[in-house]
Structures are given as C-alpha cells and as structure tokens.
Write a protein that holds these residues in place. Structure first.
Motif, mmCIF file in Angstrom:
data_model
loop_
_atom_site.group_PDB
_atom_site.id
_atom_site.type_symbol
_atom_site.label_atom_id
_atom_site.label_comp_id
_atom_site.label_asym_id
_atom_site.label_seq_id
_atom_site.Cartn_x
_atom_site.Cartn_y
_atom_site.Cartn_z
ATOM 1 N N ILE A 115 -12.472 17.893 -55.421
ATOM 2 C CA ILE A 115 -11.724 16.670 -55.091
ATOM 3 C C ILE A 115 -10.644 16.405 -56.150
ATOM 4 C CG2 ILE A 115 -11.934 14.137 -54.860
ATOM 5 C CD1 ILE A 115 -14.815 14.772 -53.688
ATOM 6 N N ASN A 116 -11.021 16.540 -57.410
ATOM 7 C CA ASN A 116 -10.053 16.296 -58.492
ATOM 8 C C ASN A 116 -8.881 17.277 -58.437
ATOM 9 O OD1 ASN A 116 -11.553 14.208 -59.457
ATOM 10 N ND2 ASN A 116 -12.548 15.381 -61.094
ATOM 11 N N VAL A 117 -9.195 18.536 -58.145
ATOM 12 C CA VAL A 117 -8.126 19.546 -58.099
ATOM 13 C C VAL A 117 -7.204 19.280 -56.916
ATOM 14 C CG1 VAL A 117 -7.655 22.014 -57.719
ATOM 15 C CG2 VAL A 117 -9.364 21.321 -59.392
ATOM 16 N N ARG A 118 -7.791 18.966 -55.765
ATOM 17 C CA ARG A 118 -6.955 18.642 -54.586
ATOM 18 C C ARG A 118 -6.026 17.478 -54.909
ATOM 19 N NH1 ARG A 118 -11.557 19.690 -51.191
ATOM 20 N NH2 ARG A 118 -12.221 17.539 -51.133
ATOM 21 N N ASN A 119 -6.597 16.425 -55.503
ATOM 22 C CA ASN A 119 -5.784 15.238 -55.806
ATOM 23 C C ASN A 119 -4.674 15.559 -56.799
ATOM 24 O OD1 ASN A 119 -7.216 13.693 -54.061
ATOM 25 N ND2 ASN A 119 -8.621 12.854 -55.621
ATOM 26 N N MET A 120 -5.003 16.386 -57.785
ATOM 27 C CA MET A 120 -3.988 16.732 -58.792
ATOM 28 C C MET A 120 -2.878 17.581 -58.161
ATOM 29 S SD MET A 120 -2.848 16.299 -61.759
ATOM 30 C CE MET A 120 -4.196 15.528 -62.672
ATOM 31 N N LEU A 121 -3.271 18.534 -57.313
ATOM 32 C CA LEU A 121 -2.248 19.357 -56.644
ATOM 33 C C LEU A 121 -1.328 18.464 -55.811
ATOM 34 C CD1 LEU A 121 -4.379 22.444 -55.470
ATOM 35 C CD2 LEU A 121 -2.505 22.495 -57.134
ATOM 36 N N ARG A 162 1.413 20.387 -48.734
ATOM 37 C CA ARG A 162 0.480 21.412 -48.248
ATOM 38 C C ARG A 162 -0.339 21.910 -49.449
ATOM 39 N NH1 ARG A 162 4.845 25.241 -45.461
ATOM 40 N NH2 ARG A 162 5.979 24.424 -47.249
ATOM 41 N N ILE A 163 -1.649 21.656 -49.385
ATOM 42 C CA ILE A 163 -2.506 22.014 -50.529
ATOM 43 C C ILE A 163 -2.487 23.520 -50.790
ATOM 44 C CG2 ILE A 163 -4.925 22.101 -51.305
ATOM 45 C CD1 ILE A 163 -5.301 19.362 -50.039
ATOM 46 N N ASP A 164 -2.477 24.308 -49.700
ATOM 47 C CA ASP A 164 -2.484 25.764 -49.930
ATOM 48 C C ASP A 164 -1.177 26.213 -50.601
ATOM 49 O OD1 ASP A 164 -1.185 25.198 -47.536
ATOM 50 O OD2 ASP A 164 -2.138 26.802 -46.383
ATOM 51 N N THR A 165 -0.049 25.670 -50.151
ATOM 52 C CA THR A 165 1.234 26.038 -50.765
ATOM 53 C C THR A 165 1.209 25.685 -52.258
ATOM 54 O OG1 THR A 165 2.364 25.658 -48.678
ATOM 55 C CG2 THR A 165 3.738 25.663 -50.651
ATOM 56 N N LEU A 166 0.657 24.517 -52.574
ATOM 57 C CA LEU A 166 0.610 24.088 -53.979
ATOM 58 C C LEU A 166 -0.337 24.968 -54.798
ATOM 59 C CD1 LEU A 166 0.720 20.286 -53.146
ATOM 60 C CD2 LEU A 166 2.482 21.544 -54.449
ATOM 61 N N ALA A 167 -1.446 25.371 -54.179
ATOM 62 C CA ALA A 167 -2.383 26.255 -54.893
ATOM 63 C C ALA A 167 -1.727 27.612 -55.172
ATOM 64 C CB ALA A 167 -3.650 26.448 -54.062
ATOM 65 N N TYR A 168 -1.027 28.149 -54.193
ATOM 66 C CA TYR A 168 -0.327 29.432 -54.415
ATOM 67 C C TYR A 168 0.761 29.257 -55.482
ATOM 68 C CZ TYR A 168 -2.563 31.202 -50.160
ATOM 69 O OH TYR A 168 -3.484 31.603 -49.228
ATOM 70 N N ALA A 169 1.465 28.107 -55.438
ATOM 71 C CA ALA A 169 2.522 27.869 -56.437
ATOM 72 C C ALA A 169 1.921 27.828 -57.840
ATOM 73 C CB ALA A 169 3.258 26.571 -56.120
ATOM 74 N N LEU A 188 6.708 30.443 -53.099
ATOM 75 C CA LEU A 188 7.592 31.171 -54.020
ATOM 76 C C LEU A 188 8.758 30.301 -54.475
ATOM 77 C CD1 LEU A 188 7.580 34.586 -52.137
ATOM 78 C CD2 LEU A 188 6.839 34.257 -54.514
ATOM 79 N N ASP A 189 9.049 29.225 -53.719
ATOM 80 C CA ASP A 189 10.185 28.358 -54.080
ATOM 81 C C ASP A 189 9.788 27.215 -55.023
ATOM 82 O OD1 ASP A 189 11.840 29.814 -52.417
ATOM 83 O OD2 ASP A 189 11.298 28.616 -50.653
ATOM 84 N N ILE A 190 8.495 27.129 -55.334
ATOM 85 C CA ILE A 190 8.035 26.008 -56.181
ATOM 86 C C ILE A 190 7.586 26.541 -57.537
ATOM 87 C CG2 ILE A 190 6.313 24.160 -56.404
ATOM 88 C CD1 ILE A 190 6.114 24.137 -53.352
ATOM 89 N N ARG A 191 8.064 25.894 -58.581
ATOM 90 C CA ARG A 191 7.663 26.348 -59.919
ATOM 91 C C ARG A 191 7.000 25.197 -60.673
ATOM 92 N NH1 ARG A 191 7.807 30.785 -62.301
ATOM 93 N NH2 ARG A 191 7.512 30.802 -64.547
ATOM 94 N N PHE A 192 5.754 25.408 -61.080
ATOM 95 C CA PHE A 192 5.049 24.379 -61.864
ATOM 96 C C PHE A 192 5.519 24.451 -63.316
ATOM 97 C CE2 PHE A 192 0.801 23.206 -59.663
ATOM 98 C CZ PHE A 192 1.393 23.222 -58.412
ATOM 99 N N SER A 193 5.758 23.286 -63.925
ATOM 100 C CA SER A 193 6.037 23.250 -65.367
ATOM 101 C C SER A 193 4.725 23.495 -66.113
ATOM 102 C CB SER A 193 6.579 21.866 -65.743
ATOM 103 O OG SER A 193 5.566 20.896 -65.503
ATOM 104 N N ALA A 194 4.814 23.760 -67.405
ATOM 105 C CA ALA A 194 3.598 23.942 -68.209
ATOM 106 C C ALA A 194 2.725 22.693 -68.117
ATOM 107 C CB ALA A 194 3.981 24.221 -69.662
ATOM 108 N N GLU A 195 3.364 21.520 -68.158
ATOM 109 C CA GLU A 195 2.603 20.265 -68.116
ATOM 110 C C GLU A 195 1.815 20.153 -66.800
ATOM 111 O OE1 GLU A 195 5.087 16.828 -68.424
ATOM 112 O OE2 GLU A 195 3.380 15.451 -68.517
ATOM 113 N N ASP A 196 2.493 20.457 -65.695
ATOM 114 C CA ASP A 196 1.831 20.340 -64.389
ATOM 115 C C ASP A 196 0.748 21.406 -64.217
ATOM 116 O OD1 ASP A 196 3.360 18.187 -63.827
ATOM 117 O OD2 ASP A 196 4.796 19.236 -62.536
ATOM 118 N N TRP A 197 1.057 22.625 -64.669
ATOM 119 C CA TRP A 197 0.066 23.712 -64.560
ATOM 120 C C TRP A 197 -1.201 23.322 -65.326
ATOM 121 C CZ3 TRP A 197 -3.116 27.249 -66.799
ATOM 122 C CH2 TRP A 197 -3.461 28.382 -66.047
ATOM 123 N N LEU A 198 -0.989 22.807 -66.548
ATOM 124 C CA LEU A 198 -2.155 22.458 -67.371
ATOM 125 C C LEU A 198 -2.878 21.217 -66.835
ATOM 126 C CD1 LEU A 198 -0.652 23.392 -70.839
ATOM 127 C CD2 LEU A 198 -2.630 24.465 -69.741
#
Ligand code: NAP
Length: 300
Positions: free
Chosen positions: A226-232, A243-250, A278-288
C-alpha cells in the motif's frame, strides 16, 4: 526502442517480454503470432523464456507460433534458460526437483530448445539458478562446445549472488553477459546484498524478473504494498501519470544501472504501459522515496 549492447553479438531492448505465463494467455498459435507481432510493433524484440516454463511446454508453444512466419526468428533476440529439473507430464524421467548443471544436461537442454524454436542458434543462454553442487569446469566445457558449434552466441546466469557469479566467471572462456535477478519496487534485495554493485562493477546490465512483483504491486494488501503504491502515485502526479505499472517500470528504468525489466503480461495495453515508462525519469529524491516506502525505514 532504446537498447543496450551486452556483447559484440548481443543487443537487447531496454524492455523485454517474458513468456513464463504464456499458457495462462490461452492463445492459439495464430493468436500468439499476432500478439508477438503486436509486441514487436511496440519496439520489443527481446523475448525471455526458459526450458521449464509451463512444465517444459512454453518454448514449444512459442516455437509453433514462430514457425508460422518465415524470417520472424531472425528479427527476435531469444533468451532461454536451463538447469532446473522437476518431474512433470512432459518430463517423467525426472524423479525429483533438483538442479542439473552437468555438461550433458546443458547440451541436451539446448538441443531441445533449438528444436522447440525451430532455430539453429540461441542469442543468450542463462543458467537458471545457482546450485551448491555445480562444477564450474563442466559448465565451462558445455559453454565452449555450444559456442564453438554456433548453437549459443552468449552466456549468462540468473539468480546468482556476487560470489557465485565470480566463481563461474573465473572458469568460463566467454564472459557472462548478464545476471537475471528479481527486482521490483517491492523486491529490492539486489540493492542491499551487493548483487547490483557487483553487476555494475563489471559494467553489466541486469535483467529484472517479476518487475511488478508478479502482480502483487496491484493486489497486495500488505502495508508495504500500500505504501509503495501510494508513493508511486504521489510521484506520478509530478509527471501527470497515474498508471501504477508505468510508474513501477519508470522506477526500474531510471536506475543508473540500466536495469532491463522483463514484462510478464499477456495483454498488449499493459505492455504499452511499460514502453511509455521510457519517457519518465525519476530524480534521486523520488527514487529514494519509493525505496524508503518499500523498505519501511528512513535513510541513515
Ligand atoms: P510481472 O510483470 O511482475 O507480473 C506479471 C503478472 O502481473 C501477470 O500475471 C499480469 O497479468 C499481472 N499484472 C500486470 N499488470 C497488472 C495490473 N494492472 N493489475 C493486476 N495484475 C497485473 O512479471 P512476471 O510475469 O512475474 O515475470 C516476468 C518475466 O520474468 C517472466 O515472464 C519470465 O520471463 C521472467 N522470470 C524469470 C525468473 C527467473 O528465475 N529467472 C523467475 C520468474 C520470472 P496479465 O497477464 O493479466 O497482465
């Protein structure tokens, strides 16, 4: 499609299509051919499978579809695996579930895979799981024969820890070009046990299996899921993406280690969701932030 070069004879798409669940898709060979071509139209030409998938039947089902269209195999990069055996309808000769990384088994398995696909070469062969009983010299001998006969162009492993990768690497003449490991926003062990470090140290790119945690990312009711879904979704707002799957792949694709997610879906819309990542890039802050939401701890 963005690609990465793993060797002189192997270039793989940043997004790979996986055939583990092929039997669940319940497609005729004609429907499967149509689906493969739709996936190719999205730019994905790298396919991951294994001898054991579907109780030793997915390779053959894939091959039946491939054989319907002349020249299709040459347009695909085929990855398959060997080394796990278990008793089932298709292999009654196996009496127990175990690992067989003997020269004889590797050679027999590859010959069967080639027959299944109706081809005379594999682009990449992976040893499916590390075995505490593996003789690396024997694996090396099998690889040499397969390479010299032209049956296999590249070799790698799957689910190997760094020390296991080092051991086999020290014996084989042809470099191991990848390690296929489980990585998803809910499965981050490779970032904690040295596996990702060792892959990056060697300048390799990991193939990531179950990038959506086998669907758990959508259906999981644990606090972690739940926490990961909400954060994505919170990060998605910045990218106008829900789209949760698109965000997970990103999340996977943004990592500097050039992770290659293997999409397991049998639905073309969901495969497109992966390509859009492929068009979405997570920053270090968002990835972490996703990393912290998943491990349930703040950073030291
Ligand atoms: P995954 O992408 O994590 O999971 C795919 C599953 O999630 C499918 O059942 C899919 O169903 C479901 N799914 C996708 N989107 C969904 C959504 N929006 N809502 C609910 N469910 C959703 O990948 P995987 O299939 O577990 O693994 C991918 C590939 O990795 C395999 O095909 C195989 O090639 C490889 N693999 C390798 C190993 C290894 O040991 N080396 C182990 C496992 C897998 P639909 O089909 O209905 O979309």
């Amino acid at each position: 499609m963005k690609t990465v070069r793993l060797s002189d004879t192997l270039t793989m798409d940043r997004i790979i299509h996986g055939h583990w669940r092929l039997l669940d898709w319940k497609m005729t060979k004609e429907e499967l051919l149509h689906f493969i071509e739709e996936v190719m139209d999205l730019g994905i030409t790298t396919v991951d499978t294994a001898d054991i998938y579907g109780g030793f039947s997915c390779e053959e089902a894939f091959g039946e579809a491939l054989k319907l269209k002349k020249g299709l195999r040459e347009r695909l990069t085929i990855v398959t695996k060997c080394g796990i055996v278990f008793p089932c309808e298709n292999r009654p000769q196996f009496k127990t579930h175990h690992y067989d990384n003997s020269r004889k088994h590797i050679l027999t398995s590859v010959d069967r895979s080639l027959k299944n696909f109706g081809t005379d070469y594999l682009d990449l062969l992976l040893i499916h799981r590390p075995s505490p009983f593996m003789d690396p010299a024997e694996v090396s001998e099998a690889f040499r024969e397969l390479y010299q006969s032209g049956k296999v162009r590249n070799f790698g492993v799957s689910n190997y820890k760094p020390s296991q990768f080092e051991l086999l690497s020290s014996y084989v003449e042809y470099p191991l070009v990848t390690n296929q490991v489980e990585i998803s926003p809910l499965t981050l062990d490779v970032f904690q046990d040295g596996t990702m470090d060792s892959i990056m140290t060697r300048g390799l790119y990991p193939m990531a299996w179950s990038p959506l945690a086998g669907g758990e990312l959508f259906t999981g009711k644990s606090e972690r899921a739940i926490n990961v879904r909400n954060m994505l979704l919170a990060i998605g707002e910045k990218h106008n993406e829900d789209r949760i799957d698109t965000l997970a792949y990103a999340f996977l694709l943004s990592h500097p280690g050039k992770i290659l997610p293997i999409v397991g879906s049998g639905k073309i819309e969901r495969i497109k969701n992966a390509v859009d990542a492929l068009d979405i890039r997570f920053s270090a802050e968002d990835w972490l932030s996703v990393y912290k939401a998943s491990i349930g701890e703040s950073l030291p």
